[in-house]
Enzyme design. Structure first.
Site, PDB file in Angstrom:
ATOM      1  N   LYS A 115       0.857  -1.191   0.000  1.00  0.00           N
ATOM      2  CA  LYS A 115       0.000   0.000   0.000  1.00  0.00           C
ATOM      3  C   LYS A 115       0.883   1.227   0.000  1.00  0.00           C
ATOM      4  O   LYS A 115       2.015   1.183   0.481  1.00  0.00           O
ATOM      5  CB  LYS A 115      -0.893   0.021   1.251  1.00  0.00           C
ATOM      6  CG  LYS A 115      -2.145   0.840   1.080  1.00  0.00           C
ATOM      7  CD  LYS A 115      -3.192   0.049   0.328  1.00  0.00           C
ATOM      8  CE  LYS A 115      -4.518   0.761   0.241  1.00  0.00           C
ATOM      9  NZ  LYS A 115      -5.568  -0.193  -0.161  1.00  0.00           N
TER      10      LYS A 115
HETATM   11  N1  GLU Z   1      -7.317  -0.085  -3.388  1.00  0.00           N
HETATM   12  C1  GLU Z   1      -8.025  -1.295  -3.659  1.00  0.00           C
HETATM   13  C2  GLU Z   1      -8.070  -2.185  -2.424  1.00  0.00           C
HETATM   14  O1  GLU Z   1      -7.930  -1.721  -1.323  1.00  0.00           O
HETATM   15  C3  GLU Z   1      -7.519  -2.000  -4.919  1.00  0.00           C
HETATM   16  C4  GLU Z   1      -6.074  -2.416  -4.863  1.00  0.00           C
HETATM   17  C5  GLU Z   1      -5.548  -2.942  -6.201  1.00  0.00           C
HETATM   18  O2  GLU Z   1      -6.309  -3.088  -7.141  1.00  0.00           O
HETATM   19  O3  GLU Z   1      -4.349  -3.207  -6.233  1.00  0.00           O
HETATM   20  O4  GLU Z   1      -8.316  -3.357  -2.513  1.00  0.00           O
END
Ligand code: GLU
Length: 425
Positions: A115
């Site tokens: 993240k």
């Molecule tokens: N931000 C989204 C999540 O928390 C998608 C993450 C992604 O597609 O890599 O799952």
């Protein structure tokens, strides 16, 4: 023994890293996880903090703090979104990176978890400022990212335009286009059909499965949706199309309520046009705490972390809580909801549709071959329903809450990968 500093100014209940750890420890205990593996998986692999100088429109120089955390790369490249918000902290990004690891494993896609985030107020920044900040952040995290290493995606207050800037910045340093470095891109740059609505679709698929399990007809079921961004609005739209009654919706500007059901397509239209749900015709305003306490069948928290906490969990009356957001319920609130018999579809299962279609996008980019939208919807539904039944099986057989069952499934799969690979050197 490994130790880690956490953000001391955030109280324990609302610190997502503490919440993540509490659930991890519970699930690891149920799995009888080896002590060494427990320590390997408890902490992230890598954390990078960067300071991002940005020339603002008025000429002054601002320095923003940004993070990229890779929690695990045991099952494949690290994967996870980037968020822009004023209260982004390292602990929050750490927690979200760990959740991505478990989430990818729950839906059984070959990714680890990561993240990123920048502490900033995107609502107060111009497009030019956002672009300069995104490009400088990308160049600062360049050593970590790449289609085989770590693949960012949109998250809170970032979107396909943000991904286009990241893709371009990365590609310029390589000298050729590298679409697979991010997902959630515009279609014209190698984005996937169906990615924009994927999180909401996945939420809808898991609600369908939960209703089936609980013998609750979805047609006519009453729903309250907290947060009307991408995930909240698309889930509301699909639930509405399936005959459910969306009786309340909120966003950061206010909450609207209609006991007979809101006209969701019109509400979406107004949100797209004016940027808020507040003042929607044929609705009455209610307060945020009233929305959470509504007597309804399904509650969809679709905003940020820590919406349902020890203080208000007792007021929740919904039978199903579908976590479209990441970390909307704290561990203390879990225990209260459990004692009330609520059926929680945990975040790492409920909102995994987004990363699942991100995986489809990455596969299409790598193959230079693109799929039709119906194909994507069908594949997504299959993945979500399989994951739901895998988690449900553990919930029933091991008599643990759905959240712990999902963590057991995800942690178990990652632990197996780490164990089989062995510890280097
Ligand atoms: N931000 C989204 C999540 O928390 C998608 C993450 C992604 O597609 O890599 O799952």
């Amino acid at each position: 023994m490994t130790t880690m500093t956490t953000d001391a100014h955030v109280d324990k209940e609302s610190n997502p890293w503490e919440s993540q750890r509490a659930r991890f420890d519970l699930a690891a205990q149920k799995l009888n996880l080896d002590d060494g593996l427990w320590r390997v998986l408890r902490y992230p692999n890598r954390e990078l903090t960067v300071y991002i100088p940005v020339q603002m429109d008025d000429g002054h120089l601002e320095v923003f703090t940004g993070f990229r955390v890779q929690h695990s790369i045991a099952r494949g490249p690290a994967k996870g979104g980037i968020r822009y918000a004023p209260d982004v902290t390292l602990d929050e990004v750490r927690a979200l990176a760990s959740w991505m690891t478990w989430k990818c494993a729950v839906v059984n896609i070959p990714f680890g978890g990561a993240k990123g985030g920048i502490t900033c107020d995107p609502k107060k920044m111009s497009q030019g400022e956002l672009e300069r900040m995104t490009r400088r952040y990308t160049s600062a995290i360049l050593p970590l990212i790449g289609p085989e290493q770590d693949i960012p995606a949109p998250d809170v207050y970032t979107n396909s335009q943000t991904m286009a800037w990241i893709m371009d910045t990365y590609s310029m340093t390589k000298g050729y286009a590298v679409p697979g470095v991010v997902t959630g891109k515009p279609i014209s740059l190698g984005g996937s059909l169906g990615r924009n609505e994927a999180t909401g679709r996945g939420v809808f698929n898991t609600i369908e499965s939960a209703c089936e399990h609980l013998h609750m007809p979805l047609k006519g079921a009453t729903v309250a949706v907290q947060g009307f961004g991408n995930a909240g609005s698309i889930s509301a739209q699909l639930l509405h199309q399936a005959g459910a009654k969306i009786i309340a919706v909120s966003d950061s500007t206010g909450c609207v309520y209609n006991r007979d059901g809101l006209n969701v397509p019109e509400l979406m239209h107004m949100k797209a046009l004016c940027g808020h749900v507040d003042g929607f015709p044929e609705s009455e305003p209610i307060l945020p705490h009233e929305l959470l306490a509504l007597g309804c069948d399904i509650l969809v928290p679709a905003a940020l972390e820590n919406t349902i906490v020890a203080e208000n969990a007792g007021t929740v009356r919904a039978r199903i809580i579908a976590e479209a957001a990441n970390g909307p319920v704290t561990p203390a609130a879990d225990r209260i909801l459990e004692s009330k018999g609520a059926f929680v579809i945990p975040d790492i299962l409920c909102n995994a549709g987004g990363v699942t279609v991100s995986y489809f996008e990455w596969v299409q980019d790598e193959q230079h071959l693109f799929w039709e939208v119906q194909d994507i919807y069908n594949r997504l539904e299959r993945v979500m329903k399989t994951a739901f039944s895998d988690v449900l099986k553990i919930h029933v057989e091991r008599k643990v809450p759905m959240r712990i069952a999902a963590n057991m499934l995800g942690i178990g799969r990652v632990a197996e990968a780490v164990q089989i690979r062995g510890i280097y050197p």
